[in-house]
Enzyme design. Structure first.
Site, PDB file in Angstrom:
ATOM      1  CB  THR A 340      60.751   1.517  54.589  1.00 42.59           C
ATOM      2  OG1 THR A 340      60.956   2.693  53.832  1.00 42.59           O
ATOM      3  CG2 THR A 340      61.475   1.622  55.900  1.00 42.59           C
ATOM      4  CB  THR A 358      64.282   2.605  53.666  1.00 41.95           C
ATOM      5  OG1 THR A 358      63.456   2.740  52.518  1.00 41.95           O
ATOM      6  CG2 THR A 358      65.057   3.891  53.883  1.00 41.95           C
ATOM      7  N   GLY A 422      56.936   4.904  54.284  1.00 44.34           N
ATOM      8  CA  GLY A 422      57.112   6.301  53.917  1.00 44.34           C
ATOM      9  C   GLY A 422      56.418   7.241  54.887  1.00 44.34           C
TER      10      GLY A 422
END
Length: 527
Positions: A340, A358, A422
Site C-alpha cells: 500500500t 493499494t 496492511g
C-alpha cells in the site's frame, strides 16, 4: 536480534511553509503534486496528480489496477468526507476455484485458512475489480479545478522516462523475483532473463530505468479519453481481454457497473479533539472503537509511559477482536462499496486530502496486464476463504480494507494522517493521534517517537527504543517482541501526514522510508 548499528540515528526534517505541500511515500510523486499546487491547483488537483504519479514511480504498491480510499477536509464548508473506491470480487467469480487445503494459515498479511496453490493470494485468481480510476474520477468531478488530462500528464511523462531503478527498487524487485517469474508479462517488465533485476555495483552510479513505455501509452489513452474509458472504452476492452487470457473472470459488466461513492466520515470526539475516521469498509470503525477505549483508560500527560502503551494495546486488541469476528460486506451486493502507499496534501487555503491506495500485497497479484503494462491487484486476498463469515469470499462482494486515512482537529491544529502496511495501519494511526492529542506532540515529534504494533490478538511488537519498563508491561498482556525500525522489512506501518496551524502547513513521512518525502509548493513557484 539484528546486525544493525545501535548508535546510528535517522531523522527527517519537518519544514513549515505558508503555501501548500504534499507528503508522500515517493519524493518524485510528492513533487508532482507540489508543482500542481504551484500552478494554481487545489488540494484535490494535487492529490489526483500524485495518485497517478505514484502508480508509475512506485508501481508495486498502487496504481490504476488497485483501489483505496480518501478522506478530505473542505475548509470553506468545514466539512469532512470520505470517497470510497475499494476493490470488489468479479461477479463471475466461482467459489469452486478456491478449495481449502489442510496446511495451516497463510503468511502474508492475513491468517486465513490456506487455499490450494495460494490462488487467492497470487496469480490470476487473486485479481479483483479495480476502483482507483473511478475514485479519482469522482474526486475530480466534485472538487478538482484543473482538466483531467492536465493532472495525468506528469504520470505519462514519468512513464515515458521510466522508473529509476536504485538500490531500494532493486531490493523490492529481488524480494519477489520467484513469483514475478511465474507470469511472463511481469517477468518481462521487472526481471532480466527471468531472474534478478538490474542491480548497481558497489560503487556504480550509472543510471538504470524500467521500460514503462506500454504503461505510458495506456496512461496517455486514459488522459485523453477520460476515466470512463477505463471502465467502458478501449482500455476496458484491453483489460477484459488480458484477464480472460490469464484465466480471470473480470467482465465488461464488472467494469461498466463499478462506481466510487462519497459518504460522511465517522466523526467522533476524542478528549478535546475531533477525529474524522474513514467510512465504509475501512479500519475507520475500529479506529473509533480504539479511541473510545483509550479515552477511558489512557491518562494524558507529558509523555507516554508504560500505562499509556498498555491502555493503547488493550484498546487495539479489543478493536481487532471485533473486526476479525464481525467486519465485512454482508450484503454480497455488487454495488456495495494493502502493499500500500499513502499520501497527504494540504493547500494554502487549508483544504486537505488524505489518500491511501493499494494493490494489496507488494506487487499485488504478481501479474501484469500486457496491454497496459500495469501490475494487477490481489484484492481477493482481503476475503476470508472460509464460508459463513461476514467477510467470506463471494461473487460481486466488496473488499474489506485495512486503510485508515484520518483527519483531526486539536486545539486549533488540523492534521491528516494515513499509513501503508496492511493490518499495521490502524495501530500506527492510533499511536500518532495519541501522541499529538494526549501528549501534545508536534507532527515531527510524533513521527520520530517509537511506536507499538498491535495488529492481531496474539502478539505485540514494540520498538526496541522503548524502555524495558514499557516492554515488560506490554509483555504482561501479550507476548511482546522488540523490533527495530528498518527499511526492509517494516515491523511497523509506514505513515505520512500533514498539519496546519495558524495558517501555516508542514508535512512528515516515516523516517525509515528512503523514498518518502515532503515537497513544498513554494519550491516550484516561478518568481
Amino acid at each position: 536480534m539484528s546486525n544493525f548499528s545501535k548508535t546510528q540515528r535517522i531523522s527527517k526534517d519537518v519544514v513549515w511553509t505558508d503555501g501548500g505541500l504534499v507528503a508522500a511515500h515517493h519524493r518524485t510523486a510528492a513533487e508532482v503534486g507540489a508543482k500542481i499546487l504551484a500552478e494554481g491547483g487545489d488540494a484535490m488537483d494535487a492529490a489526483i496528480a500524485t495518485s497517478f504519479a505514484l502508480g508509475v514511480v512506485e508501481p508495486w504498491m498502487s496504481g490504476p489496477m488497485g483501489g483505496g480510499m480518501m478522506t478530505l477536509w473542505r475548509t470553506g464548508e468545514k466539512r469532512a468526507e470520505t470517497i470510497e473506491f475499494g476493490m470488489r470480487a468479479p461477479v463471475g467469480l466461482k467459489l469452486s476455484d478456491y478449495p481449502l487445503v489442510e496446511s495451516g494459515g497463510v503468511s502474508d498479511l492475513f491468517t486465513w485458512a490456506r487455499v490450494k496453490d495460494d490462488r487467492n493470494i497470487f496469480g490470476p485468481h487473486s485479481i479483483a475489480v479495480p476502483g482507483l480510476v473511478a475514485g479519482m474520477e469522482l474526486a475530480h468531478q466534485l472538487y478538482a479545478t484543473k482538466p483531467w488530462a492536465e493532472l495525468l500528464a506528469p504520470a505519462v511523462a514519468l512513464a515515458e522516462k521510466g522508473m529509476l531503478i536504485d538500490w531500494y527498487a532493486s531490493l523490492m524487485i529481488a524480494s519477489v523475483t520467484r513469483q514475478l517469474a511465474k507470469d511472463k508479462d511481469a517477468a518481462k517488465l521487472f526481471l532480466i532473463d527471468g531472474q534478478w533485476p538490474n542491480i548497481a555495483g558497489w560503487t556504480d552510479i550509472k543510471e538504470s530505468r524500467l521500460d514503462q513505455s506500454v504503461m505510458a501509452t495506456a496512461l496517455r489513452r486514459l488522459a485523453e479519453a477520460g476515466p470512463r474509458d477505463f471502465y467502458e472504452g478501449q482500455l476496458a476492452d484491453a483489460l477484459v481481454s488480458d484477464m480472460r487470457d490469464k484465466g480471470n473472470p473480470l467482465s465488461h459488466e464488472d467494469l461498466k457497473t463499478y462506481r466510487a461513492r462519497v459518504s460522511p466520515t465517522r466523526t467522533v470526539s476524542y478528549r478535546d479533539a475531533i477525529i474524522h475516521a474513514p467510512s465504509g469498509l475501512s479500519a475507520g470503525s475500529e479506529l473509533v472503537t480504539t479511541l473510545r477505549l483509550m479515552e477511558a483508560e489512557l491518562a494524558a500527560g507529558k509523555s507516554p509511559d508504560s500505562g499509556s502503551y498498555v491502555a493503547m494495546a488493550r484498546a487495539l486488541q479489543a478493536a481487532y477482536q471485533d473486526r476479525l469476528e464481525n467486519a465485512g460486506d454482508e450484503s454480497g451486493d455488487a454495488e456495495a462499496a494493502p502493499c500500500t502507499t499513502s499520501f497527504s496534501v494540504v493547500d494554502k487555503a487549508g483544504n486537505m486530502v488524505n489518500v491511501t491506495q493499494t494493490l494489496l500485497s507488494k506487487f499485488g497479484s504478481r501479474v501484469v496486464s500486457p496491454s497496459t503494462g500495469m501490475l494487477m491487484n490481489n484484492g481477493i486476498m482481503w476475503f476470508d476463504p472460509e464460508p459463513g463469515k461476514p467477510n467470506s469470499l463471494a461473487p460481486g462482494k466488496a473488499c474489506l480494507m485495512n486503510v485508515c486515512p484520518t483527519i483531526g482537529k486539536h486545539r486549533g491544529r488540523m492534521f491528516a494522517i494515513g499509513a501503508a502496511g496492511g493490518r499495521k495501519i490502524l495501530p500506527a494511526v492510533a499511536n500518532l493521534i495519541s501522541y499529538m492529542v494526549d501528549f501534545d506532540m508536534s507532527l515531527e515529534e510524533a513521527f520520530h517517537h517509537p511506536r507499538i504494533d498491535v495488529s492481531g490478538l496474539t502478539q505485540i511488537i514494540a520498538d526496541e527504543d522503548l524502555s524495558m519498563e514499557i516492554q515488560t508491561a506490554l509483555g504482561e498482556i501479550a507476548p511482546t517482541v522488540a523490533a527495530r525500525r528498518t527499511v526492509h522489512p517494516y515491523a511497523f506501518a509506514v505513515p505520512v501526514g500533514v498539519m496546519r496551524s495558524e495558517g501555516r502547513n508542514c508535512g512528515a513521512t516515516e523516517i525509515m522510508a528512503p523514498w518518502g518525502d515532503t515537497s513544498l509548493e513554494e519550491n516550484f513557484i516561478v518568481r
